[in-house]
Design a protein around this motif. Structure first.
Motif, PDB file in Angstrom:
ATOM      1  N   GLN A  27       0.824  -1.212   0.000  1.00  0.00           N
ATOM      2  CA  GLN A  27       0.000   0.000   0.000  1.00  0.00           C
ATOM      3  C   GLN A  27       0.857   1.261   0.000  1.00  0.00           C
ATOM      4  N   SER A  28       1.926   1.246   0.808  1.00  0.00           N
ATOM      5  CA  SER A  28       2.818   2.400   0.882  1.00  0.00           C
ATOM      6  C   SER A  28       3.468   2.678  -0.475  1.00  0.00           C
ATOM      7  N   GLN A  30       2.379   1.616  -3.436  1.00  0.00           N
ATOM      8  CA  GLN A  30       1.378   1.964  -4.438  1.00  0.00           C
ATOM      9  C   GLN A  30       0.963   3.427  -4.334  1.00  0.00           C
ATOM     10  N   ARG A  31       0.818   3.932  -3.100  1.00  0.00           N
ATOM     11  CA  ARG A  31       0.471   5.348  -2.920  1.00  0.00           C
ATOM     12  C   ARG A  31       1.563   6.240  -3.501  1.00  0.00           C
ATOM     13  N   TYR A  32       2.815   5.893  -3.233  1.00  0.00           N
ATOM     14  CA  TYR A  32       3.941   6.688  -3.741  1.00  0.00           C
ATOM     15  C   TYR A  32       3.986   6.627  -5.269  1.00  0.00           C
ATOM     16  N   ASP A  34       1.454   5.999  -7.316  1.00  0.00           N
ATOM     17  CA  ASP A  34       0.314   6.741  -7.874  1.00  0.00           C
ATOM     18  C   ASP A  34       0.608   8.241  -7.895  1.00  0.00           C
ATOM     19  N   ALA A  35       1.248   8.729  -6.830  1.00  0.00           N
ATOM     20  CA  ALA A  35       1.560  10.152  -6.748  1.00  0.00           C
ATOM     21  C   ALA A  35       2.585  10.571  -7.795  1.00  0.00           C
TER      22      ALA A  35
END
Length: 224
Positions: A27-28, A30-32, A34-35
């Motif tokens: 999750q960590s 993937q968030r990075y 995506d950003a």
């Protein structure tokens, strides 16, 4: 869209089967990603320690990156936390040097290391400089300590410590068994040498001499 390798690792089989540690890392990352508009290719080592870089999926990821830039299908490797990639500053420094030479990025989200950016490169370079300084200081101190020990007539070299329970058992067995018998008994009981190896006549003899000092010679003569 840039493609990056997302590397995940958990050190125990329990973590691997529960998926909790892996999910948080994924999750960590993937968030990075995506950003930053990245596509992610996932490589996962389950139940593997970070004590060395000899991990199947990490080696596969590094092999994928270790090609000429024109042939490479990934721009670098990203981890949620540095210790997922390496717990050794020396190993991490080596990865950074390899990445610099081959022109791919290393991203450790928790430390703000992202060699695809100028700031991230600065942080990485500081870490490499600190690692190099640390190695030089340790080498200097080790050399000075060894020289001092030699001047004092002390033994210089690796000293392994035998667990007290094993030491006691060895001496007990030697009181009534030959060297060969003692080695056999220790091996049968699952007890190993200080370096984790099976016992032999030679290792039993040497261990007994270290443990018993002058008394060892008398026992040695009586129980060969």
């Amino acid at each position: 869209m840039t493609t990056m390798i997302g590397y995940l690792r958990v050190s125990t089989e329990e973590q691997a089967s529960s998926g909790l540690g892996l999910d948080a890392q994924r999750q960590s990352i993937q968030r990075y990603a995506d950003a930053h508009g990245w596509n992610v290719l996932w490589y996962v080592d389950e139940g593997v320690s970070a004590k060395s870089l000899a991990r199947p999926q990490l080696q596969a990821a590094l092999a994928r990156l270790h090609v000429l830039p024109k042939s490479r299908d990934a721009g670098g490797i990203v981890v949620a936390k540095l210790d997922r990639l390496s717990r050794s500053v020396h190993d991490f420094s080596g990865i950074l040097k390899l990445a610099t030479a081959r022109k791919w990025a290393v991203v450790a989200i928790d430390l703000g290391v992202d060699t695809s950016t100028p700031t991230g490169k600065l942080v990485a370079n500081v870490m490499m400089s600190v690692a190099e300084w640390e190695r030089e200081v340790i080498a200097e101190r080790t050399s000075a300590a060894m020289q001092a020990a030699k001047r004092a007539g002390k033994h210089v070299g690796r000293v392994s410590v035998l667990p007290q329970a094993t030491a006691d058992r060895l001496l007990t067995l030697r009181a009534s068994h030959t060297l060969t018998g003692t080695a056999s008994k220790l091996n049968a009981e699952g007890l190993t040498t200080a370096t984790g190896k099976p016992w032999s006549v030679n290792t039993v003899s040497k261990a007994q001499q270290r443990l018993s000092g002058p008394r060892a010679a008398d026992v040695e003569r009586g129980h060969r």
